[in-house]
Design an enzyme around this catalytic site. Structure first.
Site, PDB file in Angstrom:
ATOM      1  N   ARG A  60       0.831  -1.208   0.000  1.00 22.55           N
ATOM      2  CA  ARG A  60       0.000   0.000   0.000  1.00 22.55           C
ATOM      3  C   ARG A  60       0.865   1.258   0.000  1.00 22.55           C
ATOM      4  NH1 ARG A  60      -1.664   2.385   4.417  1.00 22.55           N
ATOM      5  NH2 ARG A  60      -1.972   0.484   5.636  1.00 22.55           N
ATOM      6  N   TYR A 100     -16.155  15.870 -15.962  1.00 22.09           N
ATOM      7  CA  TYR A 100     -16.571  14.476 -15.790  1.00 22.09           C
ATOM      8  C   TYR A 100     -17.602  14.389 -14.656  1.00 22.09           C
ATOM      9  CZ  TYR A 100     -16.065   9.518 -14.607  1.00 22.09           C
ATOM     10  OH  TYR A 100     -16.299   8.200 -14.328  1.00 22.09           O
ATOM     11  N   ASP A 118      -7.183  17.435 -15.352  1.00 17.94           N
ATOM     12  CA  ASP A 118      -7.518  16.061 -15.695  1.00 17.94           C
ATOM     13  C   ASP A 118      -7.230  15.904 -17.192  1.00 17.94           C
ATOM     14  OD1 ASP A 118      -8.794  13.698 -16.477  1.00 17.94           O
ATOM     15  OD2 ASP A 118     -10.481  13.964 -15.099  1.00 17.94           O
ATOM     16  N   LYS A 141      -8.372   4.623 -18.933  1.00 22.20           N
ATOM     17  CA  LYS A 141      -8.719   5.037 -20.297  1.00 22.20           C
ATOM     18  C   LYS A 141      -7.500   4.874 -21.216  1.00 22.20           C
ATOM     19  CE  LYS A 141     -12.472   5.992 -18.057  1.00 22.20           C
ATOM     20  NZ  LYS A 141     -12.749   7.322 -17.552  1.00 22.20           N
TER      21      LYS A 141
HETATM   22  C1  LIG Z   1     -13.291   7.894 -16.411  1.00 22.39           C
HETATM   23  C2  LIG Z   1     -12.857   9.252 -16.041  1.00 22.39           C
HETATM   24  C3  LIG Z   1     -12.513   9.563 -14.720  1.00 22.39           C
HETATM   25  C4  LIG Z   1     -12.656   8.554 -13.610  1.00 22.39           C
HETATM   26  O1  LIG Z   1     -11.753   7.500 -13.743  1.00 22.39           O
HETATM   27  P1  LIG Z   1     -12.036   6.035 -13.151  1.00 22.39           P
HETATM   28  O2  LIG Z   1     -10.796   5.303 -13.542  1.00 22.39           O
HETATM   29  O3  LIG Z   1     -13.282   5.526 -13.760  1.00 22.39           O
HETATM   30  O4  LIG Z   1     -12.171   6.187 -11.672  1.00 22.39           O
HETATM   31  C5  LIG Z   1     -12.064  10.831 -14.464  1.00 22.39           C
HETATM   32  N1  LIG Z   1     -11.972  11.769 -15.424  1.00 22.39           N
HETATM   33  C6  LIG Z   1     -12.306  11.513 -16.694  1.00 22.39           C
HETATM   34  C7  LIG Z   1     -12.177  12.586 -17.715  1.00 22.39           C
HETATM   35  C8  LIG Z   1     -12.753  10.254 -17.045  1.00 22.39           C
HETATM   36  O5  LIG Z   1     -13.101  10.004 -18.312  1.00 22.39           O
END
Ligand SMILES: *Cc1c(COP(=O)(O)O)cnc(C)c1O
Length: 377
Positions: A42, A95, A167, A192
Site C-alpha cells: 500500500r 466528468y 484532468d 482510459k
Molecule cells: C473515467 C474518467 C474519470 C474517472 O476515472 P475512473 O478510472 O473511472 O475512476 C475521471 N476523469 C475523466 C475525464 C474520465 O473520463
C-alpha cells in the site's frame, strides 16, 4: 526462496502485499533512505512505482502516485491542496464523477465548490473567495470536447494564488502535457488511454514539485488510494503502446467526425479536429496536430432514435467508458453525467439526443460502414 541471476526483460508482477527485512538495520534503511527498499505494497510496490514513474516521465513531472482509479486520483489531487473550510473552482464542463465527488462528498467534509462556465475561465475574479485554493478542469472536456487554453488558465490561476489541477484523461500526454503550460498537478484515469484496453481500473497524479509528490504519496498511503501490483503492471504494459494507439484513435476519430458532420441524421458534431469547432485553432497547437479519439454528436432529443442507433450499431456497443482499442458509445445524460444538477446539464446541452463515441483503432472503413447502417432508419 532465492532465485539466482534471473534477469527478466519485463518487470515481473510483484504480487505480494509485504516485503521481508533481514533485521532492524534493514528496516531502518527503509525509513532512512527513501526508495532503497520496499515495506508494504500500500505504501509502494515496484509495479506501482514503475507505472507512476512512466506516467510522470510522459507528463514531464518530477514524480507521481499511481492510484486505484481515476476517481482516487482526483480525490488525491484535491486533498493535496485542500482541507475543511477551503473552496475550489471547477470548470462547468467536467466528468460527472468529479462533480459527484465535489457536490456529494467533499461538500460534506467542508470543501465547497463553485462551477465556472467555459466562457468565464479567462477571468476568475467573480468566482474567487478568500479560501479558494485551486481550479480543476479537463484539457478536453467531457462530453462536449471544449478545449481549455491551459497556458492562459495557468497564468490566471497563479495570478490569484490558485493551483491549477488538470484532468488530462481525454487528451493524454501524447497530445498535450499540461505541466508544460504551467499546471501544478495533472491527473489521469489510467483506465482510459494510458492502459487503453478496457481491462483495468487505475489512476495517476503527476506533480511538478518534490513537495507535492511527497504529499501525494502520503495521501495515497494513508487514505489507501494506491494501486495494486497486477493493475499497475497492466497499466505499464498499456502505456508502452500509447503513442501508437493515440495516433490511430485520432486518425479514425477524425474520419468518423467528418462522416457524422456530413450525415443528414446528425444535428451537430463536437470534435476539436473539425474546422467548425470553436477551439479548433487552439486544439491544433495545444494538441500537437492531433485531436484524440473522443467525440460527441447530437441526434434528435428522442430516446427512440437513440435506442435505434444503439441497437443497430455492431461496432459501437453502449459501454459507458472510453478509450479502449475497441470502439464504444456512451450516453452522458443516462450514465457519466447523471450526478450533475438539472441546471448544470441544461447549461451544457446534455440532453437525451447527445451520444458520445469512443473511436477505437479498428479499420476505419468498418467503423464508417457500421455508423452508416446504425444511422439509417
Ligand atoms: C473515467 C474518467 C474519470 C474517472 O476515472 P475512473 O478510472 O473511472 O475512476 C475521471 N476523469 C475523466 C475525464 C474520465 O473520463
Amino acid at each position: 526462496m532465492h532465485f539466482p541471476n534471473i534477469q527478466p526483460k519485463i518487470t515481473p508482477i510483484y504480487q505480494t502485499s509485504v516485503f521481508k527485512f533481514e533485521d532492524l538495520d534493514a528496516v531502518r534503511q527503509y525509513f532512512d533512505e527513501p526508495g532503497s527498499r520496499y515495506l508494504y505494497s500500500r505504501n509502494g510496490n515496484p509495479n506501482s512505482d514503475e507505472l507512476a514513474t512512466a506516467v510522470a516521465r510522459w507528463e514531464g513531472g518530477v514524480g507521481a502516485v499511481a492510484t486505484g482509479s481515476g476517481m482516487a486520483a482526483i480525490f488525491a489531487a484535491l486533498l493535496t491542496y485542500c482541507q475543511a473550510g477551503d473552496h475550489v473552482l471547477c470548470a462547468a464542463d467536467i466528468y460527472g464523477g468529479s462533480a459527484a465527488l465535489l457536490n456529494l462528498e467533499l461538500a460534506r467534509l467542508g470543501i465547497t465548490v463553485s462551477y465556472v462556465p467555459f466562457e468565464d475561465l479567462g477571468d476568475l475574479r467573480a468566482y474567487l473567495q478568500p479560501t479558494t485554493r485551486l481550479l480543476l478542469c479537463e484539457t478536453m472536456s467531457n462530453p462536449l470536447l471544449r478545449v481549455v487554453n491551459l497556458r492562459q488558465l495557468a497564468t490566471e490561476c497563479h495570478q490569484h494564488g490558485l493551483k491549477l489541477v488538470v484532468d488530462n484523461t481525454f487528451a493524454t500526454p501524447v497530445l498535450t502535457r499540461p505541466l508544460a503550460y504551467g499546471a501544478d498537478l495533472v491527473l489521469h484515469s489510467v483506465t482510459k488511454y494510458l492502459a487503453g484496453h478496457s481491462d483495468v481500473t487505475a489512476g495517476a497524479v503527476v506533480a511538478r514539485t518534490p513537495e507535492d509528490v511527497a504529499r501525494l504519496r502520503q495521501i495515497g498511503t494513508v487514505f489507501g488510494l494506491t494501486l495494486s501490483p497486477m493493475e499497475s503492471w497492466l497499466g505499464v504494459r498499456g502505456l508502452k503502446t500509447m503513442r501508437l494507439r493515440v495516433a490511430a484513435h485520432s486518425e479514425n476519430a477524425w474520419a468518423v467526425a467528418d462522416f457524422l458532420d456530413k450525415h443528414p441524421a446528425v444535428q451537430a458534431v463536437y470534435y476539436p479536429g473539425l474546422p467548425t469547432h470553436p477551439e479548433h485553432g487552439l486544439a491544433t497547437t495545444q494538441g500537437a496536430g492531433r485531436f484524440g479519439g473522443m467525440l460527441s454528436f447530437r441526434l434528435p432529443d428522442d430516446a427512440a432514435v437513440v435506442n435505434s442507433f444503439m441497437q443497430r450499431s455492431q461496432l459501437f456497443p453502449f459501454a459507458p467508458s472510453l478509450a479502449g482499442v475497441d470502439s464504444s458509445c456512451s450516453h452522458p445524460l443516462y450514465t457519466s453525467h447523471r450526478a450533475l444538477t438539472d441546471a448544470q446539464r441544461a447549461g451544457l446541452g446534455i440532453t437525451v439526443g447527445l451520444v458520445r463515441l469512443s473511436v477505437g483503432i479498428e479499420p476505419v472503413e468498418e467503423l464508417l460502414a457500421d455508423l452508416a447502417h446504425a444511422l439509417a432508419s
